[in-house]
Structure formats: C-alpha cells, structure tokens
Design a protein around this motif. Structure first.
Motif, PDB file in Angstrom:
ATOM      1  N   LYS A  27       0.810  -1.373  -0.184  1.00  8.65           N
ATOM      2  CA  LYS A  27       0.089  -0.002  -0.083  1.00  8.65           C
ATOM      3  C   LYS A  27       1.050   1.376   0.093  1.00  8.65           C
ATOM      4  O   LYS A  27       1.785   1.226   0.741  1.00  8.65           O
ATOM      5  CB  LYS A  27      -0.700   0.005   1.250  1.00  8.65           C
ATOM      6  N   LEU A  28       0.648   2.140  -0.971  1.00 10.97           N
ATOM      7  CA  LEU A  28       1.248   3.377  -0.957  1.00 10.97           C
ATOM      8  C   LEU A  28       0.136   4.492  -0.791  1.00 10.97           C
ATOM      9  O   LEU A  28      -0.690   4.457  -1.342  1.00 10.97           O
ATOM     10  CB  LEU A  28       2.116   3.538  -2.039  1.00 10.97           C
ATOM     11  N   ARG A  29       0.741   5.512  -0.134  1.00 11.81           N
ATOM     12  CA  ARG A  29      -0.071   6.755  -0.006  1.00 11.81           C
ATOM     13  C   ARG A  29       0.692   7.962  -0.534  1.00 11.81           C
ATOM     14  O   ARG A  29       1.977   8.078  -0.643  1.00 11.81           O
ATOM     15  CB  ARG A  29      -0.182   7.063   1.618  1.00 11.81           C
ATOM     16  N   LYS A  30      -0.228   8.622  -1.350  1.00 10.81           N
ATOM     17  CA  LYS A  30       0.291   9.948  -1.900  1.00 10.81           C
ATOM     18  C   LYS A  30      -0.661  10.961  -1.806  1.00 10.81           C
ATOM     19  O   LYS A  30      -1.903  11.047  -1.838  1.00 10.81           O
ATOM     20  CB  LYS A  30       0.259   9.552  -3.451  1.00 10.81           C
ATOM     21  N   THR A  31      -0.096  12.152  -1.629  1.00  9.17           N
ATOM     22  CA  THR A  31      -1.100  13.371  -1.095  1.00  9.17           C
ATOM     23  C   THR A  31      -1.032  14.305  -2.059  1.00  9.17           C
ATOM     24  O   THR A  31      -0.242  14.694  -2.889  1.00  9.17           O
ATOM     25  CB  THR A  31      -0.379  13.966   0.162  1.00  9.17           C
TER      26      THR A  31
ATOM     27  N   ALA B 145      -6.229  27.509  -2.924  1.00 12.20           N
ATOM     28  CA  ALA B 145      -5.401  26.484  -3.607  1.00 12.20           C
ATOM     29  C   ALA B 145      -4.166  26.047  -2.862  1.00 12.20           C
ATOM     30  O   ALA B 145      -3.589  26.798  -2.112  1.00 12.20           O
ATOM     31  CB  ALA B 145      -4.883  27.218  -5.056  1.00 12.20           C
ATOM     32  N   GLY B 146      -4.134  24.712  -2.954  1.00 14.46           N
ATOM     33  CA  GLY B 146      -3.076  24.077  -2.100  1.00 14.46           C
ATOM     34  C   GLY B 146      -3.671  23.987  -0.654  1.00 14.46           C
ATOM     35  O   GLY B 146      -2.913  23.406   0.150  1.00 14.46           O
ATOM     36  N   GLY B 147      -4.628  24.311  -0.315  1.00 17.11           N
ATOM     37  CA  GLY B 147      -5.261  24.013   0.993  1.00 17.11           C
ATOM     38  C   GLY B 147      -5.469  22.583   1.555  1.00 17.11           C
ATOM     39  O   GLY B 147      -4.923  22.243   2.352  1.00 17.11           O
ATOM     40  N   PRO B 148      -6.407  22.155   0.502  1.00 14.86           N
ATOM     41  CA  PRO B 148      -7.027  20.600   1.013  1.00 14.86           C
ATOM     42  C   PRO B 148      -5.787  19.829   1.036  1.00 14.86           C
ATOM     43  O   PRO B 148      -4.740  19.892   0.059  1.00 14.86           O
ATOM     44  CB  PRO B 148      -8.038  20.556  -0.105  1.00 14.86           C
ATOM     45  N   ARG B 149      -5.641  18.978   1.823  1.00 14.08           N
ATOM     46  CA  ARG B 149      -4.784  17.622   1.692  1.00 14.08           C
ATOM     47  C   ARG B 149      -5.488  16.406   1.567  1.00 14.08           C
ATOM     48  O   ARG B 149      -6.336  15.884   2.199  1.00 14.08           O
ATOM     49  CB  ARG B 149      -3.881  17.596   3.047  1.00 14.08           C
ATOM     50  N   ILE B 150      -5.320  15.826   0.276  1.00 10.45           N
ATOM     51  CA  ILE B 150      -6.100  14.333  -0.029  1.00 10.45           C
ATOM     52  C   ILE B 150      -5.233  13.421  -0.052  1.00 10.45           C
ATOM     53  O   ILE B 150      -4.267  13.390  -0.794  1.00 10.45           O
ATOM     54  CB  ILE B 150      -6.850  14.683  -1.564  1.00 10.45           C
ATOM     55  N   ASP B 151      -5.265  12.707   0.785  1.00 10.43           N
ATOM     56  CA  ASP B 151      -4.325  11.350   0.770  1.00 10.43           C
ATOM     57  C   ASP B 151      -5.017  10.302  -0.080  1.00 10.43           C
ATOM     58  O   ASP B 151      -5.998   9.804   0.271  1.00 10.43           O
ATOM     59  CB  ASP B 151      -4.334  10.861   2.357  1.00 10.43           C
ATOM     60  N   VAL B 152      -4.251   9.795  -1.103  1.00 10.43           N
ATOM     61  CA  VAL B 152      -4.916   8.909  -1.768  1.00 10.43           C
ATOM     62  C   VAL B 152      -4.101   7.546  -1.428  1.00 10.43           C
ATOM     63  O   VAL B 152      -2.971   7.588  -1.524  1.00 10.43           O
ATOM     64  CB  VAL B 152      -4.864   9.128  -3.194  1.00 10.43           C
ATOM     65  N   ASP B 153      -4.854   6.417  -1.129  1.00 14.55           N
ATOM     66  CA  ASP B 153      -4.150   4.980  -0.891  1.00 14.55           C
ATOM     67  C   ASP B 153      -4.144   4.267  -2.034  1.00 14.55           C
ATOM     68  O   ASP B 153      -5.261   4.077  -2.651  1.00 14.55           O
ATOM     69  CB  ASP B 153      -4.919   4.584   0.372  1.00 14.55           C
ATOM     70  N   PHE B 154      -3.075   3.654  -2.529  1.00 11.23           N
ATOM     71  CA  PHE B 154      -3.012   2.799  -3.621  1.00 11.23           C
ATOM     72  C   PHE B 154      -2.756   1.471  -3.104  1.00 11.23           C
ATOM     73  O   PHE B 154      -1.606   1.243  -2.486  1.00 11.23           O
ATOM     74  CB  PHE B 154      -2.104   2.912  -4.793  1.00 11.23           C
ATOM     75  N   GLN B 155      -3.609   0.409  -2.904  1.00 14.17           N
ATOM     76  CA  GLN B 155      -3.539  -0.787  -2.393  1.00 14.17           C
ATOM     77  C   GLN B 155      -3.586  -1.688  -3.380  1.00 14.17           C
ATOM     78  O   GLN B 155      -4.510  -1.900  -4.177  1.00 14.17           O
ATOM     79  CB  GLN B 155      -4.826  -1.056  -1.329  1.00 14.17           C
ATOM     80  N   ILE B 156      -2.512  -2.609  -3.380  1.00 16.30           N
ATOM     81  CA  ILE B 156      -2.185  -3.608  -4.615  1.00 16.30           C
ATOM     82  C   ILE B 156      -2.494  -5.000  -3.644  1.00 16.30           C
ATOM     83  O   ILE B 156      -1.716  -5.201  -2.785  1.00 16.30           O
ATOM     84  CB  ILE B 156      -1.072  -3.842  -5.197  1.00 16.30           C
TER      85      ILE B 156
END
Lengths: 171, 612
Positions: B412-416, B458-469
């Motif tokens: 699993k990897l997280r990208k913001t 702009a640039g305010g929200p932080r959205i963590d996207v998790d990629f789970q393989i």
C-alpha cells in the motif's frame, strides 16, 4: 490494530539504527509473511482478510523502507519528528565544488569512456559514501538530526554518482 | 474464518473439504485440475488439453473446446480462437498492436472491442467465461460435486485491466476465484514441490500467445519472486504467422487459401518438425516442405526477443548468470528444441523440461488451490511482485511512478494531492500502468474523480490517496481529505470496457435460470461455511480462548456460536449467513488479539540464530 501502529523497527523487533542487517531483515519479513500473508486467510472472514492485507502490506512497506539506506535514514528522522524541509539547500561549499567537478567528469566520460578513470572515481565516490554514512551514524548517536539531514542530501548525491559510474562502466 | 490457520491433524474433517481446482486459461489450450494427494486433470473427450476455442453457430448455439473445433463450419458458424490475446485491451489498443488474429471485431461502447454475430455482441470476457464455464462443468460432472473455488492463472505480465477482465470472466462463469496466480509462479510451485530443489531459478514461459519470465528463489516452502518481465503479445502464434509469411513467399499457390487455413498448415509444419531435419506436407496435390535451417531462420528474430526479456528480468533481480541454478521451461512453445540448446549455451546451466510444459501451470495452480482452501496443510508461501509500475498522470502528460514494478505485493502506498485553484471542488486523477515516461505510451487504468473537496484556497486541502495492491496484483484506490476526514468521495470511471455495475448486471442475467437449484446450492454452501466457522473458532477457543478472553467475552462468543450451530438445522441460507456474520462480528476483537499475540511470539526476543 496494534501491529499497524508499530513503527517498522518495532515491527521487526530490531533496534533503531542507521545500519540494518539485511539477512536478518529478510528472515523476519519471511516469518511475518508466513503468518500474515493474505493467502493464509483465504478462508477467513472479510475482517480477517482485510487485516491480513493491511498487515502484509505494512510488512512489505517496512521491508522496502528499512532495506534502503536513504529511505531508512529518512524514516529514522520521521519517527523522531524531525521536520524534513526540502526547501533548505546545501551550503557546504566544498561539497558543492566536489559535485560541480563530478558533473564535468561525467560529461567528459559521456563523450569518451575510459574505464580506468571510471574505476578511480568509483573508488573515490565509494569512500566518500562510507565516510558520510559514518558521519550520519555518529550524528544519530548524539541525536543531531539536523546534521543527519544535511548529510543525507550528500548521501543521495554519492549514491546517484556511484550508480551512474557503474552504469557507464557496464556499457 | 481461518483464525490463524489452526489445524488439528488428529481430527478428521473430511466433510469440511472443499472442491477446488486450478485453471490454466491459455491462449491456445486450457486445463482444469485438482490436487488432493495427487494431481487429477479433467479431460474433455479424453483430451487433457482443452482447446480455448468457442464456436458460435448462426442459430445462436455455442460449442466450446474440442467440439467447437470439430463443429466449426465456415458457412454456419464463427470459430473464435486465441481470445486471450485481446483480453483487457481496448479497440484502439488492438488497432495499434496490429494483431494478426482474424477475429471479426467491432468497436462497441466505451472503446470495448466486441464480436458481432447475428446482432449479438460478445466481448472477450463473455467468450472467456464460456470457456471457463465449460471447464467448470467438465470438473463438476467428473466429481459429481459443485465447485467451491478456483485458482486461475494469468501471464505474470498481465496488467491490472487484463487481470480484472479474467476475474470478471470467472465471476460470469459462476466461479469463486480464490486467487489469480502468475503462470511462471504456478510452474515454479509445481516444479519446486516435485523436485525439492532450493536456490535461484529462471522460469521461461513461452506459451501460445504470451511470453513471461520470472526469476525466483525457492527454499523450503517459500517461493519468492525477485523479478518478472514479459510480453503479453509474443507467443507460438507469432511463430505460426512468421511461418505463414515464409510460406506465402515461397509457395505462391497458397495465396488462394484463407489465412486461417494457411495458419493451420504452418502450425502443422512447426509441430511436426520437432525432432526431424525436414518435413513435407501435401495440400490438394501440391507439396510444401520446411527444413530445420529455414525454420531456425524464421524463428530467430522471435526467440531473440525472448532472450532479451530474460536478460532484463535477470538484471532487475540483482542476480547474475552464475547465481542461476536451473532454467525451467514452461509452455507448449518450448517444445522447439532450439530454445533449450540456445539457453544452455547462453547461461551455461541446466535447462529443465522434465515436467510436461503444457501441464505444469495447471499443476501448480491446483496445488495452490488446495493449499488456499485448507485441504492441503503443507506450509507453502508464494511471494510475488508487481509486474508493471503504477503511476499517476502529472502536468504535461507525464507518468509519475507511485509504485515501481518488481515491488513485492501486497503493498500500500499513500500519495498526497492538493488543489490548483481557489475553491476547487473536484480533482481528477488518472491512474497509469506501464514503464514509459509518457502517459500516452502506458495504459490508463481509469480516472478517479475526487469530489466534494471542501472549499479552500489553492493548495489548502490535503487529499491522501491510498493505492492498495492485493496479492492478485489488482489495484484498489481510496481517498481521504485529511482536513475534514471525508473519505466517501471517490468515483471510478474505467478507461474503457466494463464497469463493476455492468458485470453485476451480466451475472444477474446469467443467473435467472434454475431458481430452485440455485436455492439448494446456496443452502448447502451456507451449511459448509457455517461448519467451517464453528470448527475454526472452537479450535481457537480451545487453544487460547481462556487466556485471551475474559469469562464474559468468552461467553458472548460461545452464545453466538451456539446460535449458529442451531441455525444449521434449518434449510435457510439467509439465517445461517446472518448467524455466521454475527459470530464473525462478535469475535473480531478476538481475532485482533490473536494476531497481535502471534506477532509477539513470532518476533519478540528472537535473535537471528533462533530463527535461522
């Protein structure tokens, strides 16, 4: 879930250290995957399957991070709550001079491959790498994370240099 | 529930045994096998290799396998072969690849390639599901049992879309997929168990339509893939087409024949030449011959491609030639003896082909199925890797890699991510699979739209996207906006092909027959599952229930267990399922405690010497 909250050193039950015994790490990964890999829960409830997937992924992630010197040092800084400010630049003049010389060398080697010259510089880069790692270790002993962070930037350059030189040597 | 794989060998639990199989869904042929102390391959009219062929007759009837080959008549039916080559591809992909297969394809909605016969559209998933259904029926008829699950093999180099497509085809055929297994890994499993060898190996898997190579280490029970590489459009078919081209250059009279017929002759020549210097066949009074030196010239460019891929895989594994103990040949195309000779010279190691290269993949899949189902107590662990890097599209149409290929899975990897504009409420993320820099040179797996992003600068929200393989190499994505904790804001748009809801609808369509049969089957499944849950939980409670649970907790679990036992007496699958659910819910904290405890006993206090 306790396991998922553990930091990677705790997960593998090894002391926090700049050096990690690769064989020991590999063995521990195998033991943990032997218990938590999702295949071991193919008959499990959805809850068990989900936990197993999370733990197994965590173990693989830990293996990746602790198995790589750069990621490992970053991780040590992270668990010590050090603020890794990417915008800070290196202001060590000697080091910058050294890197300028290196890029000139790489350019000339690109035009005219000389294996002997490559070997000389490879040796040099490796010794610089070793010294830097020793410095990082002693900074870690004295909890000087700022110095670790500074030396980590250098470490990145040396590793990149070494990989480039090896690549040139093999062509 | 398996509750940490408790097993009590003394206690016989034969009635809990599941009927599970391994399926090798091949380009040219497919196999279905089970492994219960010994390997059983289910045959179709005495043939273990079942042609992956579907014939659609003009009246709408279908034939599959051997009968599809025999019953194909150009005037009354359409014969579909090598369908695996277009699995998970878009219509545009197929145009670009310039595949020589003469499938009558048309472009359907959302760039999905379909075969249109008598105004009925068939996708590659439909056709593959017909093959899988045929295989399932063969095994079920032979055993007179209904199938509980299957391990299905895929080329290691299949991307996410191709894997999903295979899984969906199985769902459509009513098969419960225990696991997708990479073909070379399956072969290694069969080989490793048969030979008891340890060390580093290369699996060279050259099939009808795909070429795969994996570098693995085998040790007691652990099969660890170090790297994998391949080409999902390189196989025996390409050799056939190369021979076709050569034949047309040398025998002008062949031009009057249909391409599919010339291909048949090409294949006949290839297969007959195996151990001879030359071969001649007669076609309507004209003789054609092929000498082995011409054959070698024809196939050399194709073989060289495979050897380059082997070299890349070896480099990626960080091993060198001298570390390799054996090369294991898999796939029908490795019957070409030049391959063995050349590999032996190139790698100076033993090249093995003693397990039938056509059957070794199904053999391994059947073993894995029996291990996963709990029938086989052997302690086996397969550790595989991601075949192709995953990335996201960034500014300028470039792919930024999130997870690199050859990373051990699951992972699993997280990208913001953040916004570009003030007040931006939506964000589009294009997920890419492939090695190239440009998005246009890779595959887009789908676009994810993150909506309801809270209004901020702009640039305010932080959205963590998790990629789970997961262990099958299939990706799932989830996203959370960390300032609000809003996590249900993701919408998936597949790049092309079928969406999740399309698949559910197709499954429903195929299920509305034989209502009562279905009901009985469902009750049966629920009872078996209920018994397994009871068995596993009782074993667990016996071993550590008193240590890990307070008397109150223990009683709570026991009560639910009692209710589940009682429900087994009724023929009510919904009731049983509900009780299973209750038992699982009430014991979730117990499962967690057991897992936490097991990690302590596994790792705590053990030095390297204790473990080795």
């Amino acid at each position: 879930m306790d396991i998922l909250k553990k930091n990677f050193f705790e997960l593998f039950n090894i002391g926090i250290s700049v050096d990690v015994n690769k064989l020991e790490l590999d063995e521990k990964v195998k033991i943990l995957q032997g218990q938590f890999h999702p295949d071991k829960y193919a008959n499990g409830s959805d809850f068990e399957k989900r936990l197993a997937l999370q733990i197994s992924s965590h173990v693989n992630d830990g293996h990746k991070v602790l198995g790589d010197i750069i990621l490992r040092i970053e991780y040590i800084l992270k668990i010590n709550n050090f603020n890794m400010d990417e915008s800070k630049t290196i202001n060590d003049i000697d080091f910058l001079q050294e890197q300028i010389e290196y890029s000139e060398l790489a350019e000339s080697l690109g035009e005219n491959l000389d294996k002997e010259i490559i070997d000389v510089h490879l040796l040099k880069a490796k010794s610089l790498l070793k010294t830097t790692i020793e410095n990082i270790k002693s900074s870690f002993e004295s909890n000087d994370y700022e110095a670790m962070w500074q030396d980590l930037s250098k470490l990145r350059f040396y590793i990149k240099n070494i990989n480039e030189l090896i690549k040139m040597r093999n062509t | 529930m398996s509750l940490l794989q408790i097993s009590d060998p003394a206690k016989s639990n034969d009635d809990l045994k599941k009927f599970v199989v391994g399926i090798d869904l091949g380009t040219t042929n497919s196999l279905i096998a089970s492994y219960d102390s010994q390997l059983i391959i289910y045959d179709d009219n005495d043939s273990e290799l079942i042609p992956s062929v579907v014939t659609i007759h003009n009246n709408g009837d279908l034939s599959v396998g051997e009968t599809a080959v025999i019953n194909s008549d150009n005037n009354k039916s359409t014969c579909l072969t090598s369908i695996k080559r277009i699995m998970g591809l878009s219509y545009t992909d197929i145009q670009n690849l310039n595949l020589k297969d003469d499938l009558p394809l048309i472009k359907s909605d959302n760039d999905l390639p379909c075969i249109n016969i008598n105004n009925k559209k068939y996708s590659a998933i439909d056709i593959s599901s017909k093959i899988l259904l045929h295989l399932r029926e063969l095994a079920e008829t032979k055993e007179n049992k209904s199938l509980d699950g299957a391990v299905i093999t895929v080329p290691a180099y299949f991307n996410d879309i191709q894997r999903q497509a295979t899984k969906n085809a199985a769902k459509l055929a009513g098969i419960n997929v225990l696991r997708l297994l990479n073909e070379p890994t399956a072969a290694a499993l069969a080989y490793g168990l048969e030979s008891n060898e340890t060390g580093s190996f290369i699996i060279y898997d050259f099939g009808g339509g795909t070429f795969d190579v994996s570098v693995l280490t085998l040790e007691k029970g652990i099969f660890k893939v170090l790297s994998t590489d391949g080409n999902t459009h390189l196989g025996g078919d390409d050799i056939d087409y190369a021979i076709v081209d050569w034949l047309l250059d040398n025998y002008a009279f062949l031009k009057k024949y249909k391409p599919i017929e010339i291909k048949k002759y090409a294949r006949l020549l290839k297969e007959s030449l195996v151990d001879k210097k030359s071969i001649s066949i007669d076609i309507d009074g004209n003789s054609i011959s092929l000498f082995d030196n011409d054959f070698l010239k024809i196939i050399t460019p194709i073989l060289d491609k495979t050897f380059d891929i082997v070299k890349n895989a070896l480099d990626a594994s960080n091993l060198s030639k001298k570390d390799i103990k054996n090369i294991i040949l898999v796939g029908g195309s490795t019957r070409i003896h030049y391959i063995k000779n050349i590999l032996e010279k190139k790698f100076s190691c033993n090249v093995l082909n003693d397990i039938d290269p056509d059957k070794v993949v199904a053999h391994g899949a059947a073993i894995q199925a029996s291990v996963l189902s709990g029938n086989n107590k052997e302690n086996i662990l397969l550790l595989d890797v991601l075949p192709l890097s995953l990335g996201v599209e960034t500014y300028g149409g470039l792919s930024e890699k999130v997870i690199l290929r050859n990373t051990p899975i699951p992972i699993k990897l997280r990208k913001t991510f953040t916004t570009f504009k003030d007040g931006q409420s939506k964000l589009l993320i294009n997920i890419i699979q492939g090695e190239r820099e440009l998005v246009s040179d890779c595959n887009s797996l789908g676009e994810f739209i993150l909506k309801d992003i809270p209004s901020m600068v702009a640039g305010g929200p932080r959205i963590d996207v998790d990629f789970q393989i997961d262990a099958d190499g299939i990706l799932s994505v989830s996203a959370t906006e960390t300032t609000t904790g809003n996590s249900s804001m993701i919408e998936v748009k597949p790049s092309y092909g079928l969406s999740e809801s399309d698949i559910s609808r197709m499954i429903e369509d195929s299920n509305n027959s034989a209502e009562t049969d279905m009901r009985l089957r469902r009750v049966n499944e629920s009872i078996v599952e209920g018994k397994r849950v009871i068995y596993a939980l009782e074993q667990a409670l016996d071993s550590d229930g008193r240590d890990l649970l307070s008397p109150d907790e223990y009683n709570r679990i026991s009560d639910e267990l009692g209710a589940l036992k009682l429900s087994l007496n009724d023929d009510d699958s919904e009731l049983i399922d509900e009780k299973i659910n209750c038992v699982e819910k009430v014991s979730e904290f117990y499962v967690e405690r057991r897992m936490n405890r097991s990690i302590k006993s596994l790792i705590a206090g053990k030095g390297i010497d204790d473990i080795l």
